[in-house]
Design a protein around this motif. Structure first.
Motif, PDB file in Angstrom:
ATOM      1  N   GLN A  80       0.828  -1.210   0.000  1.00 53.15           N
ATOM      2  CA  GLN A  80       0.000   0.000   0.000  1.00 53.15           C
ATOM      3  C   GLN A  80       0.862   1.260   0.000  1.00 53.15           C
ATOM      4  N   LEU A  81       1.961   1.248   0.745  1.00 52.06           N
ATOM      5  CA  LEU A  81       2.858   2.395   0.752  1.00 52.06           C
ATOM      6  C   LEU A  81       3.507   2.604  -0.615  1.00 52.06           C
ATOM      7  N   ALA A  82       3.859   1.503  -1.259  1.00 52.23           N
ATOM      8  CA  ALA A  82       4.436   1.618  -2.596  1.00 52.23           C
ATOM      9  C   ALA A  82       3.413   2.219  -3.572  1.00 52.23           C
ATOM     10  N   PHE A  83       2.152   1.816  -3.420  1.00 49.78           N
ATOM     11  CA  PHE A  83       1.097   2.376  -4.272  1.00 49.78           C
ATOM     12  C   PHE A  83       0.942   3.876  -4.017  1.00 49.78           C
ATOM     13  N   ILE A  84       0.938   4.268  -2.744  1.00 45.54           N
ATOM     14  CA  ILE A  84       0.790   5.686  -2.406  1.00 45.54           C
ATOM     15  C   ILE A  84       1.978   6.484  -2.937  1.00 45.54           C
ATOM     16  N   ALA A  85       3.192   5.958  -2.766  1.00 45.77           N
ATOM     17  CA  ALA A  85       4.378   6.666  -3.251  1.00 45.77           C
ATOM     18  C   ALA A  85       4.327   6.844  -4.768  1.00 45.77           C
ATOM     19  N   GLY A  86       3.827   5.818  -5.480  1.00 51.31           N
ATOM     20  CA  GLY A  86       3.708   5.944  -6.931  1.00 51.31           C
ATOM     21  C   GLY A  86       2.684   6.975  -7.338  1.00 51.31           C
ATOM     22  N   GLU A  87       1.559   7.018  -6.616  1.00 49.63           N
ATOM     23  CA  GLU A  87       0.528   7.987  -6.955  1.00 49.63           C
ATOM     24  C   GLU A  87       0.976   9.419  -6.639  1.00 49.63           C
ATOM     25  N   GLU A  88       1.767   9.578  -5.578  1.00 54.31           N
ATOM     26  CA  GLU A  88       2.220  10.909  -5.181  1.00 54.31           C
ATOM     27  C   GLU A  88       3.528  11.302  -5.854  1.00 54.31           C
ATOM     28  N   LYS A  89       4.068  10.417  -6.712  1.00 51.99           N
ATOM     29  CA  LYS A  89       5.313  10.684  -7.431  1.00 51.99           C
ATOM     30  C   LYS A  89       6.480  10.919  -6.468  1.00 51.99           C
ATOM     31  N   LEU A  90       6.522  10.091  -5.396  1.00 48.55           N
ATOM     32  CA  LEU A  90       7.605  10.187  -4.425  1.00 48.55           C
ATOM     33  C   LEU A  90       8.731   9.233  -4.814  1.00 48.55           C
TER      34      LEU A  90
ATOM     35  N   LEU B  35      10.664   1.845   2.580  1.00 46.55           N
ATOM     36  CA  LEU B  35       9.280   1.392   2.723  1.00 46.55           C
ATOM     37  C   LEU B  35       9.193   0.146   3.603  1.00 46.55           C
ATOM     38  N   ARG B  36      10.144  -0.770   3.452  1.00 46.92           N
ATOM     39  CA  ARG B  36      10.158  -1.974   4.290  1.00 46.92           C
ATOM     40  C   ARG B  36      10.334  -1.586   5.763  1.00 46.92           C
ATOM     41  N   LEU B  37      11.197  -0.620   6.016  1.00 46.47           N
ATOM     42  CA  LEU B  37      11.435  -0.200   7.400  1.00 46.47           C
ATOM     43  C   LEU B  37      10.186   0.452   7.980  1.00 46.47           C
TER      44      LEU B  37
ATOM     45  N   LEU C  62       5.439   7.849   6.686  1.00 50.29           N
ATOM     46  CA  LEU C  62       5.858   8.145   5.315  1.00 50.29           C
ATOM     47  C   LEU C  62       5.802   9.652   5.043  1.00 50.29           C
ATOM     48  N   GLU C  63       4.752  10.326   5.500  1.00 44.02           N
ATOM     49  CA  GLU C  63       4.636  11.765   5.291  1.00 44.02           C
ATOM     50  C   GLU C  63       5.763  12.520   6.011  1.00 44.02           C
ATOM     51  N   GLN C  64       6.066  12.130   7.264  1.00 45.84           N
ATOM     52  CA  GLN C  64       7.129  12.806   8.005  1.00 45.84           C
ATOM     53  C   GLN C  64       8.491  12.568   7.364  1.00 45.84           C
ATOM     54  N   ALA C  65       8.744  11.343   6.964  1.00 48.23           N
ATOM     55  CA  ALA C  65      10.040  11.036   6.361  1.00 48.23           C
ATOM     56  C   ALA C  65      10.212  11.733   5.018  1.00 48.23           C
TER      57      ALA C  65
ATOM     58  N   ALA D 191      13.313  14.198   4.079  1.00 51.42           N
ATOM     59  CA  ALA D 191      14.310  13.750   3.106  1.00 51.42           C
ATOM     60  C   ALA D 191      14.709  14.876   2.170  1.00 51.42           C
ATOM     61  N   GLN D 192      15.960  14.830   1.750  1.00 54.61           N
ATOM     62  CA  GLN D 192      16.478  15.735   0.737  1.00 54.61           C
ATOM     63  C   GLN D 192      16.645  14.932  -0.550  1.00 54.61           C
ATOM     64  N   GLY D 193      15.639  14.967  -1.388  1.00 56.07           N
ATOM     65  CA  GLY D 193      15.674  14.158  -2.602  1.00 56.07           C
ATOM     66  C   GLY D 193      15.012  12.816  -2.369  1.00 56.07           C
ATOM     67  N   LYS D 194      15.693  11.734  -2.741  1.00 54.84           N
ATOM     68  CA  LYS D 194      15.129  10.387  -2.627  1.00 54.84           C
ATOM     69  C   LYS D 194      15.083   9.956  -1.164  1.00 54.84           C
ATOM     70  N   LEU D 195      13.943   9.414  -0.766  1.00 55.44           N
ATOM     71  CA  LEU D 195      13.762   8.966   0.615  1.00 55.44           C
ATOM     72  C   LEU D 195      14.521   7.668   0.829  1.00 55.44           C
ATOM     73  N   SER D 196      15.412   7.653   1.822  1.00 52.73           N
ATOM     74  CA  SER D 196      16.228   6.475   2.115  1.00 52.73           C
ATOM     75  C   SER D 196      15.880   5.914   3.489  1.00 52.73           C
ATOM     76  N   ALA D 197      16.435   4.730   3.771  1.00 48.96           N
ATOM     77  CA  ALA D 197      16.207   4.130   5.083  1.00 48.96           C
ATOM     78  C   ALA D 197      16.831   4.959   6.190  1.00 48.96           C
ATOM     79  N   ALA D 198      17.953   5.632   5.892  1.00 53.11           N
ATOM     80  CA  ALA D 198      18.581   6.485   6.897  1.00 53.11           C
ATOM     81  C   ALA D 198      17.669   7.640   7.282  1.00 53.11           C
ATOM     82  N   ASP D 199      16.913   8.191   6.317  1.00 47.52           N
ATOM     83  CA  ASP D 199      15.964   9.260   6.635  1.00 47.52           C
ATOM     84  C   ASP D 199      14.865   8.765   7.557  1.00 47.52           C
ATOM     85  N   VAL D 200      14.389   7.555   7.305  1.00 51.63           N
ATOM     86  CA  VAL D 200      13.331   6.988   8.152  1.00 51.63           C
ATOM     87  C   VAL D 200      13.852   6.774   9.568  1.00 51.63           C
TER      88      VAL D 200
END
Length: 462
Positions: A75-85, A92-94, A110-113, A117-126
């Motif tokens: 579901q998070l992957a679907f939301i990220a695709g729809e929001e162009k994140l 996402l796994r984390l 997901l919204e907070q991370a 994030a600066q650019g692509k959202l990474s596990a370190a940002d989460v």
């Protein structure tokens, strides 16, 4: 009372409905019993057991289970695709693993991370948003525990504190990491783990280097530390003490248990040799054995004097003409006068011919009675009657031996050994009588025989 302006129904959603008071529930009873046709009430709660039975009986119940990590991830992957994140799969796994089965929490993280994030959202940002430590810190902790390096583990805890991380959250991460390592050791199909895909292979190799018992103990120690940190104000002290128990207190293996068992058996054997008399020291016979071929014994009187078998050297000749000597327990006759003297016993236990055999028989029939009798001393004996005395400190033994069932069992065994009916009387000595020379308790007598010395003062524990 008012019809819906749009649509066919008015829907009222009451969240956390278990927080309503009893008066509020009572006010809803009539409305729920006869609701308007265009009204639907939805009570959302996580504690349905707090609802009154009158409310539950008027509602239809639907239970919603927590979502799995895979369902949340999709579901998070679907939301990220729809929001162009732009999001990494590991991020996402984390998020899915930390959401605890709640989709609303996962979307919030997901919204907070994404905002952080600066650019692509990474596990370190989460991890930065959630306050989690890096995966490398967990691997460093595992290496310190596997290598029994307490100093390195303490340094790691100090670094976590200096980085501003929550010690309780770090303890939970450590417990989950050790749990994942334990799962990765299992053969066949495994339960899901909360590690990132790129770290799973490395963790599987590392799991083979740590004993499963140590991983299990690590999970328990870190969970206890996390609870202690939340309850108290000691900070990382509980976490450090968990590391001390985990690293310094080694779990005994099977070899250690075998060694301890062998040592206990050896000590028990030495103790039995000290307490029990040497074999063959004296054997008591109930009747005199006939020297002929089964000739019956002539009984001169109703009272038989006990016979004591003592070691005797015999010379026998074999069919080949050779002779050899052997020691055997031959019966030694006891004079009638000596037999009469033995009927009045006031000495130690060994003077009563059947005492040792009585204890041996009771050991096979009822061990508790044998243990009670050991603390008694046959004080006097006349034909058909035995007096057993107990020191003042053994009142418990005296009372329990005198119980009808125990006393009847002792008399039956003793009568069978002696070949005549014997009644047993149990007495409790007075304190001054019990402390006269030669009348010390059996335990004191054994101590004197082993170490020597004399009794200067005796005190009974209250």
């Amino acid at each position: 009372k008012f019809a819906p302006v749009e649509g066919d129904y008015k829907v009222y959603i009451i969240d956390e409905a278990h927080m309503l008071t009893a008066e509020a529930f009572n006010a809803l009873l009539k409305t729920l019993e006869e609701p308007p046709a265009h009204v639907i009430f939805i009570f959302a709660t996580t504690e349905s057991h707090k609802f009154p039975a009158t409310i539950l009986s008027r509602c239809q119940r639907f239970d919603f289970k927590r979502l799995s990590s895979d369902e949340i991830y999709r579901q998070l992957a679907f939301i990220a695709g729809e929001e162009k994140l732009k999001v990494e799969e590991g991020a996402l796994r984390l998020i899915a693993g930390q959401a605890g089965g709640g989709m609303r929490d996962a979307i919030g993280i997901l919204e907070q991370a994404a905002a952080h994030a600066q650019g692509k959202l990474s596990a370190a940002d989460v991890r930065a948003v959630l306050g989690l430590v890096e995966i490398e810190a967990l691997f460093s902790l595992g290496k310190a525990v596997a290598g029994r390096d307490l100093a390195a583990a303490f340094r790691l805890v100090q670094e976590v504190e200096e980085a501003g991380k929550d010690p309780a959250l770090f303890a939970r991460q450590a417990a989950e990491f050790f749990r994942d390592l334990l799962v990765l050791q299992l053969p066949g199909e495994q339960a899901p783990v909360g590690l990132e895909p790129e770290a799973t292979g490395r963790a599987r190799e590392f799991a083979g280097q740590i004993d499963a018992a140590l991983l299990k103990k690590g999970v328990e120690c870190f969970l206890e530390a996390g609870l202690a940190i939340r309850r108290g104000t000691e900070g990382a002290l509980s976490l450090e003490m968990a590391l001390v128990r985990l690293i310094l207190e080694e779990e005994p293996g099977l070899e250690a248990f075998d060694e301890r068992l062998a040592a206990l058996e050896e000590r028990l054997a030495r103790l039995e040799k000290v307490i029990q008399p040497p074999p063959g020291a004296r054997t008591v016979s109930r009747e005199k054995e006939s020297e002929g071929k089964g000739a019956p014994e002539a009984r001169g009187s109703s009272t038989r004097a006990p016979e004591v078998r003592a070691p005797e050297t015999r010379t026998a000749k074999t069919r080949t003409g050779k002779t050899h000597t052997q020691e055997a327990a031959a019966p030694l006759p006891v004079e009638a006068g000596a037999a009469e003297k033995s009927n009045d016993l006031t000495g130690p236990v060994a003077d009563f011919p059947w005492w040792d055999r009585l204890l041996e028989e009771m050991r096979g029939k009822k061990r508790t009675v044998e243990a009670l009798l050991k603390e008694g001393v046959p004080r006097s004996y006349r034909p058909g009657h035995l007096v057993v005395a107990f020191a003042p400190g053994f009142r418990f033994h005296w009372e329990n031996v005198r119980r009808p069932d125990n006393l009847r069992l002792v008399e039956e065994v003793l009568s069978r050994l002696a070949g005549e009916r014997i009644t047993v009387e149990c007495v409790l000595e007075k304190e001054e009588e019990a402390r006269t020379p030669g009348k010390e308790p059996e335990l004191v007598q054994k101590a004197l025989s082993l170490f020597g010395g004399e009794v200067v003062k005796a005190e009974e524990e209250e």
